[in-house]
Design a protein around this motif. Sequence first.
Motif, PDB file in Angstrom:
ATOM      1  N   LEU A  42      -8.182  18.212  29.728  1.00 27.73           N
ATOM      2  CA  LEU A  42      -7.649  17.525  30.010  1.00 27.73           C
ATOM      3  C   LEU A  42      -8.983  16.518  28.841  1.00 27.73           C
ATOM      4  O   LEU A  42      -8.611  16.100  28.021  1.00 27.73           O
ATOM      5  N   LEU A  43     -10.279  16.437  29.374  1.00 25.68           N
ATOM      6  CA  LEU A  43     -10.661  16.794  28.798  1.00 25.68           C
ATOM      7  C   LEU A  43     -10.752  17.059  26.943  1.00 25.68           C
ATOM      8  O   LEU A  43     -11.165  15.713  26.457  1.00 25.68           O
ATOM      9  N   GLY A  44     -11.046  18.058  27.520  1.00 26.39           N
ATOM     10  CA  GLY A  44     -10.695  19.330  26.151  1.00 26.39           C
ATOM     11  C   GLY A  44      -9.588  18.350  24.796  1.00 26.39           C
ATOM     12  O   GLY A  44      -9.410  17.617  23.762  1.00 26.39           O
ATOM     13  N   ILE A  45      -8.641  17.822  25.829  1.00 26.89           N
ATOM     14  CA  ILE A  45      -7.543  17.537  24.966  1.00 26.89           C
ATOM     15  C   ILE A  45      -7.604  16.019  24.036  1.00 26.89           C
ATOM     16  O   ILE A  45      -7.272  15.575  22.705  1.00 26.89           O
ATOM     17  N   LEU A  46      -7.936  15.119  25.511  1.00 25.24           N
ATOM     18  CA  LEU A  46      -8.427  13.834  24.735  1.00 25.24           C
ATOM     19  C   LEU A  46      -9.412  13.378  23.752  1.00 25.24           C
ATOM     20  O   LEU A  46      -9.929  12.499  22.667  1.00 25.24           O
ATOM     21  N   THR A  47     -10.635  15.024  23.740  1.00 28.97           N
ATOM     22  CA  THR A  47     -11.661  15.301  22.905  1.00 28.97           C
ATOM     23  C   THR A  47     -10.587  15.498  21.543  1.00 28.97           C
ATOM     24  O   THR A  47     -10.872  14.377  20.444  1.00 28.97           O
ATOM     25  N   LEU A  48     -10.057  16.477  21.482  1.00 22.09           N
ATOM     26  CA  LEU A  48      -8.652  16.493  20.285  1.00 22.09           C
ATOM     27  C   LEU A  48      -8.875  15.395  19.801  1.00 22.09           C
ATOM     28  O   LEU A  48      -8.140  15.277  18.435  1.00 22.09           O
ATOM     29  N   ALA A  87      -3.714  26.506  27.996  1.00 21.34           N
ATOM     30  CA  ALA A  87      -3.730  27.489  28.016  1.00 21.34           C
ATOM     31  C   ALA A  87      -4.867  27.867  27.177  1.00 21.34           C
ATOM     32  O   ALA A  87      -4.859  28.909  28.364  1.00 21.34           O
ATOM     33  N   LEU A  88      -5.543  27.293  26.702  1.00 25.77           N
ATOM     34  CA  LEU A  88      -7.178  27.950  26.547  1.00 25.77           C
ATOM     35  C   LEU A  88      -7.803  28.100  28.118  1.00 25.77           C
ATOM     36  O   LEU A  88      -8.589  29.027  27.840  1.00 25.77           O
ATOM     37  N   THR A  89      -7.350  26.882  28.233  1.00 33.16           N
ATOM     38  CA  THR A  89      -8.575  26.922  29.693  1.00 33.16           C
ATOM     39  C   THR A  89      -8.030  27.595  30.512  1.00 33.16           C
ATOM     40  O   THR A  89      -9.814  28.379  30.890  1.00 33.16           O
ATOM     41  N   TYR A  90      -7.273  27.926  31.503  1.00 32.46           N
ATOM     42  CA  TYR A  90      -7.328  28.724  32.009  1.00 32.46           C
ATOM     43  C   TYR A  90      -7.372  30.548  31.704  1.00 32.46           C
ATOM     44  O   TYR A  90      -7.633  31.072  31.963  1.00 32.46           O
ATOM     45  N   ALA A 150     -27.737  13.984  24.134  1.00 36.42           N
ATOM     46  CA  ALA A 150     -27.992  15.386  24.052  1.00 36.42           C
ATOM     47  C   ALA A 150     -27.018  16.109  25.237  1.00 36.42           C
ATOM     48  O   ALA A 150     -25.982  16.613  24.960  1.00 36.42           O
ATOM     49  N   ARG A 151     -26.809  15.840  26.026  1.00 39.96           N
ATOM     50  CA  ARG A 151     -25.840  16.053  27.495  1.00 39.96           C
ATOM     51  C   ARG A 151     -24.292  15.666  27.333  1.00 39.96           C
ATOM     52  O   ARG A 151     -23.460  16.504  27.423  1.00 39.96           O
ATOM     53  N   PHE A 152     -24.479  14.253  26.846  1.00 39.85           N
ATOM     54  CA  PHE A 152     -22.732  14.780  26.592  1.00 39.85           C
ATOM     55  C   PHE A 152     -22.459  15.168  25.325  1.00 39.85           C
ATOM     56  O   PHE A 152     -20.857  15.612  25.542  1.00 39.85           O
ATOM     57  N   PHE A 153     -23.045  15.100  23.967  1.00 41.33           N
ATOM     58  CA  PHE A 153     -22.483  15.922  23.505  1.00 41.33           C
ATOM     59  C   PHE A 153     -22.603  17.963  24.053  1.00 41.33           C
ATOM     60  O   PHE A 153     -21.846  18.809  22.636  1.00 41.33           O
ATOM     61  N   ASN A 154     -23.695  17.763  24.251  1.00 43.11           N
ATOM     62  CA  ASN A 154     -23.231  19.725  25.570  1.00 43.11           C
ATOM     63  C   ASN A 154     -22.817  19.792  26.143  1.00 43.11           C
ATOM     64  O   ASN A 154     -21.773  20.417  25.629  1.00 43.11           O
ATOM     65  N   ILE A 200     -17.412  21.934  26.664  1.00 43.65           N
ATOM     66  CA  ILE A 200     -15.334  21.689  27.083  1.00 43.65           C
ATOM     67  C   ILE A 200     -14.922  22.202  26.275  1.00 43.65           C
ATOM     68  O   ILE A 200     -13.140  22.953  26.002  1.00 43.65           O
ATOM     69  N   ILE A 201     -15.016  22.317  24.823  1.00 40.72           N
ATOM     70  CA  ILE A 201     -14.037  22.588  23.111  1.00 40.72           C
ATOM     71  C   ILE A 201     -14.143  24.445  23.430  1.00 40.72           C
ATOM     72  O   ILE A 201     -13.353  24.665  22.976  1.00 40.72           O
TER      73      ILE A 201
END
Length: 242
Positions: free
Chosen positions: A158-164, A200-203, A49-53, A58-59
């Motif tokens: 970078l976490l978001g990029i790696l997830t994508l 760009a979305l992150t900032y 649950a913590r991992f997917f939350n 992040i996404i």
Amino acid sequence: MNQKSCLNCGHSVSDEFCPHCGQKTDTARITPKSIIKNDILGSIWHVEARFFNTLKDIIFRPGKTAMDYIAGKRIRYNNFIPLLLVLFSFNVLGLHYYEKFAPPEVLADDSGIKDFLSRYSKAILFIIIPMLAVNAYFLFRRINLNIAEHFIIGTVSLLGILTLFLLDDIVSLISLWKPVSKIFNIIDKALFAVSVLFPALTYWNAFKSSYTIPGLTWRIIVLYILMVSESAVIGLILYEIF
């Protein structure tokens, strides 16, 4: 108020957890039921649950997630650095199985990008975050964050990029199934486009309340120009060395 002693350290407790050592005060006798319910299923559910939350936040709200983490709201999130390594490992596995099952003609089309990513993936991982952090530190001075806090925002990006990329790996594997390849080819391109725009979305999500739209827009454009320029220089250095 009902006071009792912690069975682990003897400290006086009156709540669910001991304030001294952190152990739960509910330490009933261990039974087969409690092992299955609390130790096995409970631990797996808590970790998953913590991992997917963390990945979900992040996404869908990367900048807010980073700013919450910086502000000290961290209990709902996995530690970002170990999570980065986990996602990086998953991406390596995804690339490995794609190369294993993809037909030769498909691999020939992707060979340049795939070869570069496989050879320099670790360098890319460790260079992107410092680049984002240093550039953003100077571009977003009004926020008054130190370089380590900008490092956290870069890590979330970078976490978001790696997830994508991981989702893209999954889609690429599914797209090898010919009857639905066209549909997944569109999804593949969409995921790649979002991954490029993700910093760009992150900032934007992090600083939209601190800058005007034009002020935030030109800063993000300059950030991308700097990142592309610096990446080109680093790529040339790597090419010359190897």
